[in-house]
Write an enzyme that holds these catalytic residues in place. Structure first.
Site, PDB file in Angstrom:
ATOM      1  CD  GLU A 153      -0.210  -5.472   5.718  1.00 20.89           C
ATOM      2  OE1 GLU A 153      -0.074  -6.077   4.634  1.00 20.89           O
ATOM      3  OE2 GLU A 153      -0.523  -4.270   5.790  1.00 20.89           O
ATOM      4  CB  CYS A 207      -0.997  -0.051   1.157  1.00 24.59           C
ATOM      5  SG  CYS A 207      -2.418   0.986   0.818  1.00 24.59           S
ATOM      6  CG  HIS A 213      -3.163  -3.289   3.826  1.00 21.51           C
ATOM      7  ND1 HIS A 213      -2.154  -2.637   4.499  1.00 21.51           N
ATOM      8  CD2 HIS A 213      -3.863  -2.329   3.180  1.00 21.51           C
ATOM      9  CE1 HIS A 213      -2.248  -1.339   4.281  1.00 21.51           C
ATOM     10  NE2 HIS A 213      -3.280  -1.121   3.487  1.00 21.51           N
TER      11      HIS A 213
HETATM   12  N1  GLN Z   1      -3.598   6.430   1.081  1.00 29.15           N
HETATM   13  C1  GLN Z   1      -2.289   6.165   1.611  1.00 29.15           C
HETATM   14  C2  GLN Z   1      -1.233   6.987   0.870  1.00 29.15           C
HETATM   15  O1  GLN Z   1      -1.506   7.516  -0.154  1.00 29.15           O
HETATM   16  C3  GLN Z   1      -1.951   4.701   1.544  1.00 29.15           C
HETATM   17  C4  GLN Z   1      -2.963   3.918   2.345  1.00 29.15           C
HETATM   18  C5  GLN Z   1      -2.419   2.680   3.011  1.00 29.15           C
HETATM   19  O2  GLN Z   1      -1.220   2.438   3.117  1.00 29.15           O
HETATM   20  N2  GLN Z   1      -3.326   1.906   3.547  1.00 29.15           N
HETATM   21  O3  GLN Z   1      -0.130   7.116   1.321  1.00 29.15           O
END
Ligand code: GLN
Length: 193
Positions: free
Chosen positions: A171, A78, A169
């Protein structure tokens, strides 16, 4: 084998729990010294702008780049996937730029931004549960990037050499498949330092 989990902000504890379940030794990484002797590093989810700022302030930005250049394995989830990307949009921002791909932040819109999907991957025959939280979208990948899973025709799990990125995610689910894949990349390489 020893894996580092970047622990400056975000959901690093969930990655640590996953490594514990897999019986893998890990350390939390907060300074460049913490990278010594690691076979791989996980960049967790969180807020990518905050991560980038703290990486620069602690000297980890250069140290992680060096680790990647020496052949260390890296896995970004992410926000971590945003850091891995060469180009970041919405808004444009600094990144580590380690993988040949363009990522759009918060790309799924308000309604679709956080959700759980069961999607096929190239890693096993059964679909995998994928948790998306204000997820980025991988808009474009270079020829050297292998796409391991897609959502709506866009890559969500990719691999390039000894680097991996997931816009969701892994994890946060019970399934260890994706972390095991990363551990294989880490195991197959030489120790970077
Ligand atoms: N929206 C976050 C970003 O742009 C990432 C979201 C996440 O890691 N769950 O940094």
């Amino acid at each position: 084998m020893k894996i580092g989990v970047l622990a400056i902000q975000g959901d690093f504890e969930a990655h640590a729990k996953m490594l514990e379940r897999l019986g893998v030794e890990y350390v939390y990484v907060r300074t460049p010294e913490d990278l010594k002797g690691l076979d791989g590093l996980i960049l967790p989810g969180g807020e990518s702008t905050t991560h980038m700022k703290l990486l620069a302030e602690t000297g980890l930005e250069e140290a992680v780049r060096e680790m990647a250049a020496k052949g260390g394995a890296l896995f970004g989830t992410c926000a971590g996937a945003i850091l891995m990307a060469r180009d970041v949009k919405a808004p444009e921002q600094e990144s580590l730029g380690l993988m040949d791909m363009t990522v759009v932040r918060n790309a799924y819109g308000r309604q679709l931004s956080s959700d759980v999907f069961l999607l096929p991957t190239k890693l096993k025959s059964e679909p995998l549960e994928m948790v998306f939280i204000r997820a980025p979208q991988i808009e474009k990948v270079g020829a050297g990037v292998k796409v391991l899973a897609e959502r709506d025709g866009k890559p969500v799990l990719v691999e390039q050499g000894r680097m991996m990125a997931a816009t969701f995610h892994p994890e946060l689910t019970e399934d260890t498949t994706i972390h095991e894949r990363f551990l294989k990349l880490a195991r197959n390489g030489k120790k970077p330092g």
